[in-house]
Design a protein around this motif. Structure first.
Motif, short mmCIF file in Angstrom:
data_model
loop_
_atom_site.label_atom_id
_atom_site.label_comp_id
_atom_site.label_asym_id
_atom_site.label_seq_id
_atom_site.Cartn_x
_atom_site.Cartn_y
_atom_site.Cartn_z
N LYS A 89 3.47 -12.63 -10.24
CA LYS A 89 2.74 -11.79 -9.80
C LYS A 89 2.41 -11.23 -7.98
O LYS A 89 1.91 -12.91 -7.54
N ILE A 90 2.64 -10.79 -7.60
CA ILE A 90 1.99 -10.36 -6.18
C ILE A 90 0.65 -10.38 -5.66
O ILE A 90 0.26 -10.00 -7.26
N LYS A 91 0.46 -11.58 -4.89
CA LYS A 91 -0.95 -11.49 -5.04
C LYS A 91 -1.84 -10.77 -3.80
O LYS A 91 -2.91 -10.10 -3.74
N THR A 92 -0.96 -10.83 -2.38
CA THR A 92 -0.82 -10.09 -1.10
C THR A 92 -0.15 -9.73 -1.07
O THR A 92 0.46 -10.34 -0.55
N LEU A 93 -0.27 -8.68 0.37
CA LEU A 93 0.93 -7.91 0.97
C LEU A 93 0.30 -7.90 2.38
O LEU A 93 -1.10 -7.54 2.43
N GLU A 120 4.37 1.71 -6.35
CA GLU A 120 5.65 0.95 -7.73
C GLU A 120 5.42 -0.55 -7.80
O GLU A 120 5.25 -0.52 -9.09
N TYR A 121 5.67 -1.06 -7.20
CA TYR A 121 5.43 -2.32 -8.39
C TYR A 121 4.29 -3.32 -8.07
O TYR A 121 4.50 -4.04 -9.42
N THR A 122 2.56 -2.03 -7.88
CA THR A 122 1.63 -2.05 -8.97
C THR A 122 2.00 -1.79 -9.78
O THR A 122 1.49 -2.87 -11.07
N ASP A 123 2.74 -1.12 -9.93
CA ASP A 123 2.30 -0.20 -11.30
C ASP A 123 3.61 -0.68 -12.37
O ASP A 123 3.77 -1.82 -13.51
N ILE A 124 4.75 -2.34 -12.25
CA ILE A 124 5.61 -3.04 -12.79
C ILE A 124 4.86 -4.42 -12.94
O ILE A 124 4.97 -4.49 -13.91
N GLN A 125 3.76 -4.69 -11.78
CA GLN A 125 3.11 -5.91 -12.33
C GLN A 125 2.30 -5.55 -12.96
O GLN A 125 1.06 -6.50 -13.79
N GLY A 126 1.84 -4.39 -13.37
CA GLY A 126 0.65 -3.84 -13.88
C GLY A 126 -1.07 -4.07 -13.78
O GLY A 126 -2.45 -4.10 -14.12
N GLU A 127 -1.02 -4.73 -12.16
CA GLU A 127 -1.96 -4.37 -11.77
C GLU A 127 -2.44 -4.64 -10.18
O GLU A 127 -1.23 -4.51 -9.87
N PRO A 128 -3.32 -4.11 -9.27
CA PRO A 128 -2.85 -3.71 -8.64
C PRO A 128 -3.34 -5.39 -7.00
O PRO A 128 -3.30 -6.36 -7.79
N PHE A 129 -3.02 -5.58 -6.14
CA PHE A 129 -2.84 -6.63 -5.60
C PHE A 129 -3.66 -6.27 -3.74
O PHE A 129 -3.29 -4.98 -3.46
N GLU A 130 -3.64 -6.73 -3.02
CA GLU A 130 -4.28 -6.72 -2.66
C GLU A 130 -3.70 -6.20 -1.05
O GLU A 130 -2.50 -6.86 -0.80
N ILE A 131 -4.13 -5.66 0.29
CA ILE A 131 -2.97 -5.61 1.07
C ILE A 131 -4.15 -5.64 3.05
O ILE A 131 -5.11 -5.36 2.54
N ILE A 132 -3.15 -6.56 3.19
CA ILE A 132 -4.08 -6.82 4.39
C ILE A 132 -3.07 -5.99 5.95
O ILE A 132 -1.80 -6.49 5.83
N ILE A 133 -3.85 -5.38 6.42
CA ILE A 133 -3.26 -4.38 8.35
C ILE A 133 -4.35 -5.02 8.91
O ILE A 133 -4.80 -5.23 9.33
N LYS A 134 -3.00 -5.96 9.80
CA LYS A 134 -3.53 -6.17 11.26
C LYS A 134 -3.52 -4.95 12.29
O LYS A 134 -2.44 -4.44 11.82
N ASN A 135 -4.88 -4.19 12.66
CA ASN A 135 -5.01 -3.58 13.86
C ASN A 135 -4.26 -4.08 15.16
O ASN A 135 -4.19 -5.16 15.64
#
Length: 157
Positions: A89-93, A120-135
């Motif tokens: 699963k995706i842990k972090t984007l 969509e990919y959150t739904d596919i894997q059945g759980e959320p993944f963390e999203i980090i955005i650099k400003n």
């Protein structure tokens, strides 16, 4: 009837304030940024997926003269992940950008299409993944999942 939507996120002023795993994802997104092809917008974006087995999948924006045939970095990374059919699963984007569109004090944020792909990919894997955005100022926003960036996901109930 008036309703209200609120959300929370973490804000960190530097990469050093992030965990080792978060720093790994951010560094990979910065590497991906160097692979961006953005001769028209002059705005480069890098994205990196950190999977639960510590695998990294990179994505960068890829523009094309036949606009809008290009793809955003986030979707390049997510679609590459999907094409590889990883069992992890995706842990972090992590996402970062560079160009005149992102000024020093600006908040950087994914487009609507990328937000829906994240959903969509959150739904596919059945759980959320963390999203980090650099400003633009080098600070970071960390979201627990796409629901904070896209509260009314297409197809939600």
């Amino acid at each position: 009837m008036k309703k209200e939507f609120t959300f929370s996120y973490e804000h960190h002023s530097s990469k050093e304030e992030l965990s080792a795993a978060q720093q790994k994802a951010v560094s990979a997104s910065e590497e991906a940024l160097t692979k961006a092809y953005a001769p028209y917008s002059k705005f480069k974006v890098g994205a990196a997926l950190l999977l639960e087995d510590n695998t990294i999948i990179l994505g960068s924006n890829q523009e094309n003269k036949a606009y809008p045939s290009g793809l955003c970095a986030e979707r390049v990374a997510l679609f590459s992940y999907g094409a590889q059919k990883s069992e992890h699963k995706i842990k972090t984007l992590a996402i970062c950008g560079d160009g005149d569109l992102l000024k020093d004090g600006d908040i950087f944020s994914p487009c609507g299409g990328c937000r829906q792909a994240m959903a969509e990919y959150t739904d596919i894997q059945g759980e959320p993944f963390e999203i980090i955005i650099k400003n633009g100022d080098g600070s970071f926003m960390i979201f627990d999942g796409i629901h904070q960036l896209l509260p009314f996901i297409f197809g939600s109930k």
